[in-house]
Design an enzyme around this catalytic site. Structure first.
Site, mmCIF file in Angstrom:
data_model
loop_
_atom_site.group_PDB
_atom_site.id
_atom_site.type_symbol
_atom_site.label_atom_id
_atom_site.label_comp_id
_atom_site.label_asym_id
_atom_site.label_seq_id
_atom_site.Cartn_x
_atom_site.Cartn_y
_atom_site.Cartn_z
ATOM 1 N N GLU A 1 -58.070 20.852 -15.506
ATOM 2 C CA GLU A 1 -59.395 21.457 -15.304
ATOM 3 C C GLU A 1 -59.303 22.947 -15.590
ATOM 4 O O GLU A 1 -58.193 23.506 -15.649
ATOM 5 C CB GLU A 1 -59.895 21.204 -13.880
ATOM 6 C CG GLU A 1 -60.258 19.753 -13.633
ATOM 7 C CD GLU A 1 -60.918 19.506 -12.286
ATOM 8 O OE1 GLU A 1 -60.878 20.413 -11.439
ATOM 9 O OE2 GLU A 1 -61.465 18.424 -12.107
ATOM 10 N N HIS B 1 -71.387 27.389 -10.071
ATOM 11 C CA HIS B 1 -70.764 26.489 -11.060
ATOM 12 C C HIS B 1 -71.524 26.608 -12.372
ATOM 13 O O HIS B 1 -72.755 26.573 -12.381
ATOM 14 C CB HIS B 1 -70.802 25.046 -10.550
ATOM 15 C CG HIS B 1 -69.824 24.166 -11.250
ATOM 16 N ND1 HIS B 1 -69.951 23.823 -12.569
ATOM 17 C CD2 HIS B 1 -68.682 23.592 -10.823
ATOM 18 C CE1 HIS B 1 -68.935 23.054 -12.916
ATOM 19 N NE2 HIS B 1 -68.143 22.907 -11.880
ATOM 20 N N ARG C 1 -64.435 29.372 -13.333
ATOM 21 C CA ARG C 1 -65.888 29.201 -13.200
ATOM 22 C C ARG C 1 -66.668 30.504 -13.209
ATOM 23 O O ARG C 1 -67.730 30.579 -13.824
ATOM 24 C CB ARG C 1 -66.188 28.483 -11.888
ATOM 25 C CG ARG C 1 -65.757 27.067 -11.952
ATOM 26 C CD ARG C 1 -65.918 26.378 -10.647
ATOM 27 N NE ARG C 1 -65.382 25.047 -10.819
ATOM 28 C CZ ARG C 1 -65.185 24.192 -9.840
ATOM 29 N NH1 ARG C 1 -65.482 24.537 -8.605
ATOM 30 N NH2 ARG C 1 -64.709 22.998 -10.076
ATOM 31 N N ARG D 1 -62.763 30.338 -6.358
ATOM 32 C CA ARG D 1 -61.935 29.149 -6.134
ATOM 33 C C ARG D 1 -61.498 28.507 -7.446
ATOM 34 O O ARG D 1 -62.314 28.315 -8.346
ATOM 35 C CB ARG D 1 -62.729 28.124 -5.328
ATOM 36 C CG ARG D 1 -62.058 26.785 -5.228
ATOM 37 C CD ARG D 1 -62.830 25.873 -4.326
ATOM 38 N NE ARG D 1 -64.070 25.423 -4.890
ATOM 39 C CZ ARG D 1 -64.260 24.218 -5.422
ATOM 40 N NH1 ARG D 1 -63.282 23.347 -5.489
ATOM 41 N NH2 ARG D 1 -65.445 23.863 -5.896
#
Ligand SMILES: Cc1cc2nc3c(=O)[nH]c(=O)nc-3n(C[C@H](O)[C@H](O)[C@H](O)COP(=O)(O)OP(=O)(O)OC[C@H]3O[C@@H](n4cnc5c(N)ncnc54)[C@H](O)[C@@H]3O)c2cc1C
Length: 485
Positions: free
Chosen positions: A116, A229, A276, A372
């Site tokens: 990811e 996001h 992100r 995060r």
């Protein structure tokens, strides 16, 4: 005289953090676990992409995971907490496997580890694109087997008081109040997404635990560290935005602007796999450059069968909105997704108020820093939920002061809060503190939020779920805007 029931431990929240806590508490402790709707309605159940674990130690290491986490977090992370997170990841992944969590496997039977954004290695364990639901379902089965754990659903903590010897809680369930007390209270109440007009979060994410801990005087840290996001499905009609997982970009999807051009090369060399915050900010800058809010995620160059097998839930969900992920670009836009800040806790998840613990998204362990890293939050909830339980197991063996329960009074007011209160809070936050915060609107918003908070705290309103949540939203909005001014 109101009847007060005593428990050894009360856990407020049934997401991964609350469930992990419940499962690691000693079986001789009498535990109450609360959730304000059904057990499965939580952000944990919505998690798609997966959970990090340093599982393939031949090709990956804790050092690399720690480095990736720190880079994503802009080095504002608490290194000690990140090290614990990484070092305990394999152990908790093995515990989940023992509980029957069905992580996807490769054709030779090994755990399938995916990639990811922001990760330098394949290290995400997943169950197709519904990892959170799979984990929550298996944890719930395990918790329900525990005879020492009483679960109360549709039971909303509406008041939390510090009393000699512990804490007293007022719980509202089907319009009935229940009064309980405990020496150890674990807040696992999740995030604050519902403070925004557009969020990926479930309806429970109204920051109740954070607001009540703040009222008790617990330290709240970095509540303005909010993750947006970049790839929520764009549908202005829906407040709860459907997330298109990071893993879709991890598996080769491109981002395109209104001219259907890729644009990430203008903003970051990691392209679509940048963390992100970088991708969300790139979208906002590209919006300024093109003058258009239209953005797309495109994985149609990959084999349709691969897309359907790897992302069945996302594929079917988008089909219902008449988009075929295998054939066409899908409209996306950033929206509120995750809270990095929260109730300040130590490495055993204890807040600055002894006996009051916080785990999962409502807590601030410092593992995420400013931003995060994808798939670190399910892991954080499980690792630090376990750590809170182990610490409480120790503390509960020591002699405790006798609890003097709080004398809650029956609800006497009948008025509802003014219509539109929650909508107004959401609208202020959406404008004042989005991907690129607006200082002027934040200052104006703060004045209004302060008034709303005062009105809710001092008005004579009936205690309903709506009232409790509006008060939580106003309190969290107040803390956020105060922090950034
Ligand atoms: C769409 C989406 C996708 C995501 N994907 C991933 C992913 O792939 N990987 C990853 O690591 N993370 C992911 N995340 C983030 C992750 O899911 C959450 O951060 C994490 O699951 C939070 O867990 P939690 O236990 O802290 O809170 P939650 O799971 O949100 O649980 C909160 C609980 O608190 C209860 N509660 C709240 N207030 C009260 C009250 N007043 N009284 C009683 N009960 C209360 C609720 O009923 C609920 O049971 C995703 C999040 C979303 C929204």
């Amino acid at each position: 005289m109101t009847f007060v029931k005593l428990y050894d431990v009360i856990i407020v929240g049934s997401g991964v953090a609350g469930l992990s806590t419940a499962l690691h508490l000693n079986k001789d402790l009498n535990v109450l676990l609360l959730c304000k709707r059904e057990m499965t309605l939580c952000n944990s159940s919505l998690a798609q992409g997966g959970m990090v674990a340093v599982y393939d130690t031949e090709h990956d290491s804790c050092e690399e995971h720690i480095k990736d986490t720190m880079i994503a977090g802009r080095y504002e992370n608490n290194l000690e907490a990140v090290t614990i997170l990484s070092k305990e990841s394999k152990m908790v992944a093995d515990e989940l496997l023992d509980l029957g969590v069905d992580f996807d496997r490769t054709s030779d039977g090994k755990i399938d580890l995916t990639l990811e954004g922001g990760h330098s290695k394949h290290r995400i364990l997943h169950y197709k694109d519904s990892t959170g639901k799979e984990i929550v379902d298996k944890l719930i089965i395990a918790v329900k087997r525990r005879k020492n754990v009483t679960v109360m659903e549709y039971a909303q903590m509406c008041n939390l008081k510090k009393v000699p010897g512990g804490f007293s809680l007022d719980i509202l369930q089907h319009e009935q109040h229940h009064y309980v007390s405990t020496p150890f209270c674990v807040l696992a109440t999740g995030g604050i997404g519902r403070i925004y007009q557009y969020t990926t979060n479930s309806a429970i994410a109204t920051g109740d635990g954070i607001a009540m801990a703040y009222q008790l005087g617990a330290k709240i840290q970095h509540l303005s560290y909010i993750q947006f996001h970049p790839t929520a499905f764009y549908n202005a009609q829906q407040r709860e935005c459907f997330l298109i997982s990071e893993a879709v970009r991890g598996n080769g999807a491109y981002l395109r602007n209104c001219h259907m051009e890729r644009f990430m090369h203008k903003y970051d060399e990691r392209l679509e796999l940048a963390p992100r915050d970088v991708v969300s900010q790139a979208i906002m800058k590209e919006q300024e450059a093109t003058g258009s809010k239209h953005f797309y995620l495109d994985i149609s160059h990959k084999e349709p069968e691969f897309i359907k097998t790897r992302f069945p839930m996302i594929y079917h969900n988008l089909l219902q909105s008449e988009y075929d992920l295998t054939r066409e670009p899908v409209p996306i836009y950033p929206c509120q997704h995750y809270l990095m800040g929260g109730i300040q806790v130590n490495l055993n998840s204890e807040s600055t108020i002894p006996g009051l613990f916080a785990v999962g998204e409502c807590s601030h362990t410092g593992v995420h820093g400013r931003n995060r890293l994808a798939s670190n939050s399910l892991l954080e909830g499980i690792v630090f939920g376990r750590r809170s339980a182990l610490h409480i197991n120790q503390l509960s063996k020591q002699t405790q002061e006798k609890i003097q329960p709080y004398p809650f009074q029956p609800d006497v007011y009948t008025a509802d809060i003014p219509k539109g209160t929650r909508t107004e809070i959401r609208s202020i936050m959406q404008k004042a503190h989005f991907v690129l915060p607006n200082r002027k609107l934040a200052e104006e918003g703060f004045i209004r939020i302060n008034d709303i908070k005062f009105m809710l705290e001092h008005g004579q309103f009936k205690v309903t779920p709506d009232y409790i949540e509006a008060k939580s939203l106003a309190t969290c909005a107040y803390i956020i805007l105060k922090e950034i001014m």
